[in-house]
Design an enzyme around this catalytic site. Sequence first.
Site, PDB file in Angstrom:
ATOM      1  N   ASP A   1       0.449  -0.748  -0.197  1.00 35.71           N
ATOM      2  CA  ASP A   1      -0.088  -0.095  -0.581  1.00 35.71           C
ATOM      3  C   ASP A   1       0.670   1.228   0.004  1.00 35.71           C
ATOM      4  O   ASP A   1       1.591   1.704   1.026  1.00 35.71           O
ATOM      5  CB  ASP A   1      -1.115   0.420   1.188  1.00 35.71           C
ATOM      6  CG  ASP A   1      -2.041   1.517   1.024  1.00 35.71           C
ATOM      7  OD1 ASP A   1      -1.876   1.887   0.466  1.00 35.71           O
ATOM      8  OD2 ASP A   1      -3.019   1.048   1.894  1.00 35.71           O
TER       9      ASP A   1
ATOM     10  N   ARG B   1      -0.235   4.591  -0.469  1.00 36.36           N
ATOM     11  CA  ARG B   1      -1.075   5.401  -0.136  1.00 36.36           C
ATOM     12  C   ARG B   1      -0.183   6.830   0.431  1.00 36.36           C
ATOM     13  O   ARG B   1       0.054   5.891   1.746  1.00 36.36           O
ATOM     14  CB  ARG B   1      -2.685   5.394  -0.095  1.00 36.36           C
ATOM     15  CG  ARG B   1      -3.399   4.314  -1.174  1.00 36.36           C
ATOM     16  CD  ARG B   1      -4.978   3.961  -0.943  1.00 36.36           C
ATOM     17  NE  ARG B   1      -4.610   3.399   0.109  1.00 36.36           N
ATOM     18  CZ  ARG B   1      -5.608   2.761   0.597  1.00 36.36           C
ATOM     19  NH1 ARG B   1      -6.909   3.411   0.597  1.00 36.36           N
ATOM     20  NH2 ARG B   1      -5.749   1.828   1.032  1.00 36.36           N
TER      21      ARG B   1
END
EC number: 3.5.4.25
Length: 207
Positions: free
Chosen positions: A126, A128
């Site tokens: 991930d 983000r």
Amino acid sequence: MSVTYVASCKLPTPFGVFDMHGFQEVGTQKEHIALTLGDIGDGASVLARTHSECLTGDALFSMRCDCGYQLDEALRSIAAEGRGILLYLRQEGRGIGLLNKIRAYNLQDQGADTVEANEQLGFAADMRDYSMCKPMLYHLGISRIRLMTNNPRKVDSLTKLGIEVVERVPLEVGRNPHNRNYLATKAGKLGHLLTTHQDDDYVVAAK
């Protein structure tokens, strides 16, 4: 991260007429938007969703993930409450971009799970970044949120940025045979808090 407020307009939707606010990151020029409804600057906690862009789920009705279903449900929930905010963040594919997401989907077609596919392409599970959320919320007068998410890591990330998350509101929608393994991986490897269902063979009706 610094963002610049650009402009606002009305956005009529099937869920109600929202205000859409445009922001741009300083340096990268990446664009993000906030959809707001009702009086959100009164100091009370606000029902909120931070939603990372998912073209396949949000616009093309893909059943490989739960993103589009979560977007719909978040807007419905905000409309039902009469006030709230949705931050739509331009970080497709958990931050790897659309074309790399297609490459990751190809690896998943060959048996990799969503985390393994990212790692095989040389990315973290991930990637983000939520640092743009605080200045966006600050500009709109919001300091306390009730966050619609199944992801406790997102709660932790926002809290570390100085955003007061007073409640995590579960957002479990869109489960279907096509995303069963994806959701299991999100729960098992990414720490998402998801309920174990007995209706794995239930097919979600087209939106």
